[in-house]
Design a protein around this motif. Structure first.
Motif, short mmCIF file in Angstrom:
data_model
loop_
_atom_site.label_atom_id
_atom_site.label_comp_id
_atom_site.label_asym_id
_atom_site.label_seq_id
_atom_site.Cartn_x
_atom_site.Cartn_y
_atom_site.Cartn_z
N ILE A 52 -14.62 41.06 -20.01
CA ILE A 52 -14.56 39.92 -19.07
C ILE A 52 -14.49 40.45 -17.65
N GLY A 53 -13.71 41.51 -17.43
CA GLY A 53 -13.62 42.12 -16.11
C GLY A 53 -14.96 42.64 -15.63
N ALA A 54 -15.69 43.32 -16.50
CA ALA A 54 -17.01 43.83 -16.13
C ALA A 54 -17.96 42.68 -15.80
N ALA A 55 -17.91 41.63 -16.62
CA ALA A 55 -18.76 40.46 -16.37
C ALA A 55 -18.41 39.80 -15.05
N HIS A 56 -17.12 39.67 -14.78
CA HIS A 56 -16.69 39.02 -13.54
C HIS A 56 -17.07 39.86 -12.32
N ALA A 57 -16.82 41.16 -12.37
CA ALA A 57 -17.18 42.03 -11.25
C ALA A 57 -18.68 42.00 -10.99
N VAL A 84 -8.06 42.34 -15.14
CA VAL A 84 -7.82 41.16 -15.96
C VAL A 84 -6.42 41.28 -16.55
N LYS A 85 -5.59 40.27 -16.30
CA LYS A 85 -4.19 40.30 -16.74
C LYS A 85 -4.03 39.46 -18.01
N LEU A 86 -3.55 40.09 -19.07
CA LEU A 86 -3.28 39.44 -20.35
C LEU A 86 -1.77 39.38 -20.52
N ASP A 87 -1.23 38.18 -20.63
CA ASP A 87 0.22 38.00 -20.77
C ASP A 87 0.55 37.27 -22.05
N GLN A 88 1.74 37.58 -22.59
CA GLN A 88 2.25 36.84 -23.73
C GLN A 88 2.94 35.59 -23.19
N VAL A 89 2.42 34.44 -23.60
CA VAL A 89 2.96 33.15 -23.16
C VAL A 89 3.01 32.20 -24.35
N THR A 96 -4.14 35.34 -17.79
CA THR A 96 -3.48 34.52 -16.77
C THR A 96 -3.99 34.77 -15.36
N ALA A 97 -4.68 35.87 -15.14
CA ALA A 97 -5.16 36.16 -13.79
C ALA A 97 -6.27 37.20 -13.83
N VAL A 98 -7.10 37.13 -12.82
CA VAL A 98 -8.09 38.17 -12.56
C VAL A 98 -7.97 38.50 -11.08
N HIS A 99 -7.82 39.79 -10.78
CA HIS A 99 -7.76 40.21 -9.39
C HIS A 99 -9.01 41.04 -9.09
N LEU A 100 -9.79 40.59 -8.14
CA LEU A 100 -10.98 41.31 -7.72
C LEU A 100 -10.66 42.15 -6.50
N THR A 101 -11.13 43.38 -6.50
CA THR A 101 -11.03 44.25 -5.34
C THR A 101 -12.44 44.63 -4.93
N LEU A 102 -12.77 44.32 -3.70
CA LEU A 102 -14.13 44.52 -3.19
C LEU A 102 -14.12 45.47 -2.01
N LYS A 103 -15.04 46.41 -2.01
CA LYS A 103 -15.34 47.22 -0.84
C LYS A 103 -16.84 47.07 -0.62
N ILE A 135 -7.65 33.38 -10.03
CA ILE A 135 -8.55 34.43 -9.63
C ILE A 135 -8.28 34.77 -8.17
N THR A 136 -7.95 36.02 -7.91
CA THR A 136 -7.67 36.45 -6.55
C THR A 136 -8.65 37.53 -6.14
N LEU A 137 -8.70 37.80 -4.84
CA LEU A 137 -9.66 38.76 -4.31
C LEU A 137 -9.06 39.50 -3.13
N ASN A 138 -9.19 40.83 -3.12
CA ASN A 138 -8.94 41.67 -1.95
C ASN A 138 -10.30 42.21 -1.55
#
Length: 143
Positions: A52-57, A84-89, A96-103, A135-138
């Motif tokens: 999922i992370g590869a697809a999202h990036a 990609v953050k996987l949490d026990q809930v 629960t979250a995806v954080h994108l880092t872009l340069k 979904i967050t982005l830096n």
């Protein structure tokens, strides 16, 4: 117009000792191994979250390229990492979250333009739209 892409997974055994493989219709992934150890214990193989992370990036990078083009800009480089953050809930697991880092190196782009266009790409990318997660982005503009 609809575009349909296919992938498949095969699994044998129970959750912890079982093994599986993932394949894509293009053959880029052909019976790539995955399992509990790769997903939860850092073992060899792939896992749904990194895919999922590869697809999202990849999706975000392509969306940004399109949006830059619409603004009359062309990137020399777009490098995106997705965490990609996987949490026990609630007794189960959830992404629960995806954080994108872009340069990105974009000749002629101002910081204000860059901030506006990257936010637009984050919201408009089809993978962002499908994920029910924060979904967050830096984003860093490289000169």
């Amino acid at each position: 117009m609809s575009i349909v892409k296919k992938a498949s997974a095969h699994w044998e055994g129970d959750l912890k000792s079982g093994t599986g493989s993932i394949s894509t219709e293009t053959g880029v992934l052909r019976e790539a191994p995955y399992g509990f150890k790769a997903r939860f214990e850092g073992g060899k193989g792939t896992n749904p979250e990194e895919l999922i992370g590869a697809a999202h990036a990849g999706c975000f990078s392509m969306a940004l390229s399109m949006i830059l083009g619409d603004a009359g800009l062309k990137a020399d480089a777009i490098d995106t990492q997705a965490e990609v953050k996987l949490d026990q809930v609630d007794g189960g697991f959830s992404i629960t979250a995806v954080h994108l880092t872009l340069k990105a190196k974009i000749p002629g782009a101002t910081q204000a333009q860059f901030d506006e266009l990257t936010a637009k790409a984050k919201e408009g990318c089809p993978v962002s739209k499908v994920l029910n997660a924060k979904i967050t982005l830096n984003a860093t503009l490289v000169s």
